[in-house]
Scaffold this motif. Sequence first.
Motif, PDB file in Angstrom:
ATOM      1  N   ASN A 175       0.813  -1.214   0.000  1.00  0.00           N
ATOM      2  CA  ASN A 175       0.000   0.000   0.000  1.00  0.00           C
ATOM      3  C   ASN A 175       0.849   1.268   0.000  1.00  0.00           C
ATOM      4  OD1 ASN A 175      -2.556  -1.278   0.028  1.00  0.00           O
ATOM      5  ND2 ASN A 175      -2.259  -1.744   2.180  1.00  0.00           N
ATOM      6  N   ALA A 176       2.135   1.133   0.268  1.00  0.00           N
ATOM      7  CA  ALA A 176       3.032   2.287   0.290  1.00  0.00           C
ATOM      8  C   ALA A 176       4.022   2.247  -0.872  1.00  0.00           C
ATOM      9  CB  ALA A 176       3.797   2.349   1.612  1.00  0.00           C
ATOM     10  N   THR A 177       3.919   1.248  -1.735  1.00  0.00           N
ATOM     11  CA  THR A 177       4.867   1.063  -2.832  1.00  0.00           C
ATOM     12  C   THR A 177       4.339   1.747  -4.085  1.00  0.00           C
ATOM     13  OG1 THR A 177       5.508  -1.065  -1.880  1.00  0.00           O
ATOM     14  CG2 THR A 177       6.173  -0.630  -4.148  1.00  0.00           C
ATOM     15  N   GLN A 189       4.942 -12.002   0.382  1.00  0.00           N
ATOM     16  CA  GLN A 189       4.977 -12.915   1.512  1.00  0.00           C
ATOM     17  C   GLN A 189       4.163 -12.323   2.651  1.00  0.00           C
ATOM     18  OE1 GLN A 189       9.232 -13.040   2.246  1.00  0.00           O
ATOM     19  NE2 GLN A 189       9.052 -11.577   3.908  1.00  0.00           N
ATOM     20  N   THR A 190       3.772 -13.190   3.570  1.00  0.00           N
ATOM     21  CA  THR A 190       3.035 -12.742   4.747  1.00  0.00           C
ATOM     22  C   THR A 190       3.866 -13.002   5.987  1.00  0.00           C
ATOM     23  OG1 THR A 190       1.939 -14.870   4.957  1.00  0.00           O
ATOM     24  CG2 THR A 190       0.805 -13.194   3.670  1.00  0.00           C
ATOM     25  N   ASP A 191       3.672 -12.165   6.961  1.00  0.00           N
ATOM     26  CA  ASP A 191       4.354 -12.309   8.241  1.00  0.00           C
ATOM     27  C   ASP A 191       3.297 -12.474   9.326  1.00  0.00           C
ATOM     28  OD1 ASP A 191       5.810 -12.127  10.582  1.00  0.00           O
ATOM     29  OD2 ASP A 191       7.193 -10.618   9.794  1.00  0.00           O
ATOM     30  N   ILE A 206       1.180  -8.227   4.823  1.00  0.00           N
ATOM     31  CA  ILE A 206       1.600  -8.599   3.471  1.00  0.00           C
ATOM     32  C   ILE A 206       2.767  -7.704   3.072  1.00  0.00           C
ATOM     33  CG2 ILE A 206       0.864  -8.861   1.079  1.00  0.00           C
ATOM     34  CD1 ILE A 206      -2.047  -8.842   2.290  1.00  0.00           C
ATOM     35  N   GLN A 207       3.810  -8.326   2.577  1.00  0.00           N
ATOM     36  CA  GLN A 207       5.009  -7.581   2.220  1.00  0.00           C
ATOM     37  C   GLN A 207       5.444  -7.899   0.805  1.00  0.00           C
ATOM     38  OE1 GLN A 207       7.668  -9.086   5.186  1.00  0.00           O
ATOM     39  NE2 GLN A 207       6.732  -7.932   6.865  1.00  0.00           N
TER      40      GLN A 207
END
Length: 230
Positions: A175-177, A189-191, A206-207
């Motif tokens: 969302n910030a990319t 990937q998810t953390d 989500i990354q």
Amino acid sequence: MNRYSVAEFIRKTEQEDKGEGFFELETERLLEVNLEGLVWAKAGAMVAYHGKIKFEREGVLEHGVGAMFKKALTGEGASLMKANGHGKLYLADSGKKIIILHLQNEAIYVNGNDLLAFEPSINHNIKIMKKVAGMMSGGLFNVRCEGTGLVAITSHYEPLTLRVTPGKPIFTDPNATVAWSGNLQPDFQTDISFKTFVGRGSGESIQMKFEGDGFVIVQPYEEVYFQRQS
């Protein structure tokens, strides 16, 4: 002091030709297009124009049947428009800051929500973020812009560019990319360990993971996307 006479206000804010060419920043949040032909722009980004300009939404078969299916999957079939004619066109997007990039036989990926305008000499292709489609409620696509010409992108507040170097991956919030270099292919990937702290619908963080040699542009703002209802 923000109190002016009408004449003072007009002098302070009126349009000014700066001689910068096809794309010209009237302010850091308002793009002037000196149009003599065609420009691609985000649908709904026009705030004013003068001259003879015709607007047309991008057709579903504009780039072939494959592109039509991509647009159907992303729910963003009318995200771009063509402005054709002669005059001055003014574009903006929710008051976001505008950055003009001059590609020189280069490629860049731009988040579909952050692409404001580009010259017709730039080839564009919608790319679906397949791996993240089941994790997020929107913002599932980006646009690959390639060639030689001008591309205008937008950012909430001041953007930050991070270098990606071999062996040192960069992780970002989708969302910030805003954008990244055309040679990079991010993984998602998810953390699970972040689930307590992140207010996502999925309950997971989500990354995006960027590896290789290039750059990624982020903004200090998490933009929330909404899927278009059918």
